[in-house]
Design a protein around this motif. Structure first.
Motif, PDB file in Angstrom:
ATOM      1  N   UNK A   2     -54.778  10.344 -73.864  1.00 25.36           N
ATOM      2  CA  UNK A   2     -56.026   9.753 -73.926  1.00 25.36           C
ATOM      3  C   UNK A   2     -55.955   8.153 -74.456  1.00 25.36           C
ATOM      4  N   UNK A   3     -54.915   7.604 -75.414  1.00 26.72           N
ATOM      5  CA  UNK A   3     -54.523   6.514 -75.390  1.00 26.72           C
ATOM      6  C   UNK A   3     -54.235   5.546 -73.938  1.00 26.72           C
ATOM      7  N   UNK A   4     -53.284   6.297 -73.267  1.00 22.73           N
ATOM      8  CA  UNK A   4     -52.906   5.885 -71.957  1.00 22.73           C
ATOM      9  C   UNK A   4     -54.010   5.763 -71.152  1.00 22.73           C
ATOM     10  N   UNK A  43     -59.918   8.862 -81.448  1.00 25.44           N
ATOM     11  CA  UNK A  43     -59.836   8.331 -80.486  1.00 25.44           C
ATOM     12  C   UNK A  43     -61.030   7.873 -79.667  1.00 25.44           C
ATOM     13  N   UNK A  44     -62.066   8.915 -79.628  1.00 25.03           N
ATOM     14  CA  UNK A  44     -63.451   8.763 -79.321  1.00 25.03           C
ATOM     15  C   UNK A  44     -64.185   7.600 -80.211  1.00 25.03           C
ATOM     16  N   UNK A  45     -64.050   7.443 -81.406  1.00 23.99           N
ATOM     17  CA  UNK A  45     -64.576   6.495 -82.320  1.00 23.99           C
ATOM     18  C   UNK A  45     -63.914   5.015 -81.933  1.00 23.99           C
ATOM     19  N   UNK A  46     -62.533   5.205 -81.590  1.00 29.35           N
ATOM     20  CA  UNK A  46     -62.113   3.875 -81.257  1.00 29.35           C
ATOM     21  C   UNK A  46     -62.567   3.443 -79.769  1.00 29.35           C
ATOM     22  N   UNK A  47     -63.082   4.363 -78.795  1.00 31.58           N
ATOM     23  CA  UNK A  47     -63.494   4.042 -77.578  1.00 31.58           C
ATOM     24  C   UNK A  47     -64.938   3.379 -77.968  1.00 31.58           C
TER      25      UNK A  47
END
Length: 452
Positions: free
Chosen positions: A178-180, A207-211
């Motif tokens: 997901x990061x990639x 990762x969803x929160x980061x997005x």
């Protein structure tokens, strides 16, 4: 993945070392117990039956008592003389040196020599008849089991390390995928397509929160870019008008003015255009100044700032009625009222902008109220009876150089409210404009008050 692998490997090695050490200690204690039993048995069979007297061994042979691998038994009498040995090649010099270390009622273990382990004890036959018995042997079975355990632990650690590397590689790829994806999507976003957003995945994990944070940031950047475009467009338009007027007037005067009266009229028009240009430039500079570093805040009386602003608008709009009322005040307190930490000049400018808008667009009386919203918040409210604003106009009033439809025929450049909002925000406060077409406008400012 490397750090995770090293951490797991360290845990495995620590756990394996504990298991091996625990088993090694258990083997040593178990074999020591067997040696002690062998020494006790030798004492009971030889000493207690008085078979150590010369010629009394009878049919007992040297190897009859040996039950352990490579076992050696030596018995010394009360006079420290050798009374029995299971073999002729036993190092009796070492045993004699150890005689003084034996204590009645206590088993003594001696350092291991190779794989041979030795214990000694005092066997009491009579009050003055203490026999000293040494027994040594090799724990072949115990050492074999310990070697097997060590080999098993080594193979298990190697296998676990391989599995850890494979599992770490798999989960690292799964976690970084997901990061990639976010990186690829972010690389496609530029200043020309800020409307694109990152995929938020399941919307729940980190990762969803980061997005989501990136998308919020992109929305803010997009709005800032749009605001900047609007600002530049309006600034260019507003600056172009007085510059065009000034340039055209001067060119016309240079070409056609032949008398002093005509020249004075052209100069008057040019001066008015220059003044408009100066006022617009000063407004833009004040807006930029508020966004920069401010002087250190000092204690300020908000009622004094409001009085200075009211004096200015009373002189600017002499025919307008300006009313001032004081609302809710706190209970008895020894501290000065209406105190806050800030910059008096900026606060006066902010209040003057609100009052100037009220006087500019309202023909009726302007209501001004100063009160405490609570013990920690001051509130200034300015209400006029002007034409009001539509919902669409309210969404744009804080954009620099934006002017509502009803304000185009009035003097101004659309910098007052943006400047006021930024001043209030820099003081930790909040500005709110409430308006409706034909129902006037109410501007409310909340500012943090000094402790009472």
């Amino acid at each position: 993945m490397l750090q995770f692998t090293l951490l797991v490997l360290g845990i495995q090695l620590g756990f394996s070392s504990f298991i091996y050490y625990f088993n090694a200690r258990t083997r040593a204690q178990r074999f020591e117990f067997r040696l002690a039993n062998s020494a006790t048995l030798a004492g009971r069979v030889l000493v207690r039956t008085h078979k150590l007297e010369v010629g009394m061994l009878g049919s007992l042979h040297r190897r009859d008592l040996l039950t352990l691998p490579l076992e050696q038994i030596s018995i010394y009498g009360p006079d420290n003389s050798l009374r029995y040995s299971s073999s002729d090649n036993i190092d009796q010099a070492t045993n004699r040196a150890r005689l003084g270390r034996l204590t009645p009622g206590q088993l003594t273990s001696f350092p291991r020599v190779g794989r041979r382990e030795t214990v000694g004890l005092v066997f009491s036959e009579a009050p003055n008849a203490n026999y000293r018995i040494f027994v040594s042997a090799e724990d072949r079975a115990g050492w074999a089991q310990l070697r097997q355990l060590g080999l098993l632990l080594v193979l298990g650690n190697v296998g676990a390390l391989v599995l850890t590397i494979l599992a770490g590689w798999f989960f690292a790829r799964a976690a970084l995928r997901p990061v990639a994806r976010i990186s690829r999507q972010a690389s496609r976003i530029s200043a020309t397509n800020l409307g694109r957003r990152l995929s938020e995945g399941n919307g729940r994990d980190e990762l969803a929160q980061l997005a989501q944070i990136f998308n919020t940031m992109l929305a803010g950047l997009e709005q800032a870019f749009e605001t900047q475009k609007s600002f530049l467009a309006h600034a260019s338009h507003e600056l172009r008008t007085p510059l065009t007027t000034l340039t055209g007037t001067l060119e016309t005067a240079l070409e056609y003015d032949t008398s002093l009266a005509e020249a004075r009229q052209s100069m008057s028009q040019s001066l008015e255009a220059a003044r408009r240009l100066t006022a617009l430039t000063n407004g833009l500079l004040n807006l930029a100044k508020v966004d920069g570093a401010l002087p250190a805040f000092t204690p300020v009386r908000l009622d004094e700032c409001l009085n200075l602003a009211l004096q200015a608008v009373r002189m600017q709009y002499p025919g307008r009625e300006w009313r001032l009322a004081f609302g809710t005040l706190p209970a008895k307190t020894e501290a000065d009222l209406f105190m806050l930490s800030g910059n008096a000049e900026l606060l006066t400018t902010a209040l003057l902008n609100l009052l100037d808008n009220a006087g500019k667009y309202s023909t009726g009386p302007v209501q001004t109220a100063l009160a405490y919203a609570d013990d920690h918040t001051l509130c200034v409210r300015v209400t006029d009876t002007g034409p009001g604003l539509s919902a669409d106009e309210l969404r744009h009033i804080y954009e620099p150089l934006y002017r509502a439809a009803g304000a185009l025929a009035r003097p101004g450049y659309g910098l007052g409210l943006p400047l006021t909002q930024r001043i209030v925000q820099r003081h930790g406060g909040r500005l709110e404009i409430v308006a409706a077409p034909g129902q006037g406008t109410t501007a409310s400012v909340w500012l943090p008050a000094a402790p009472l």
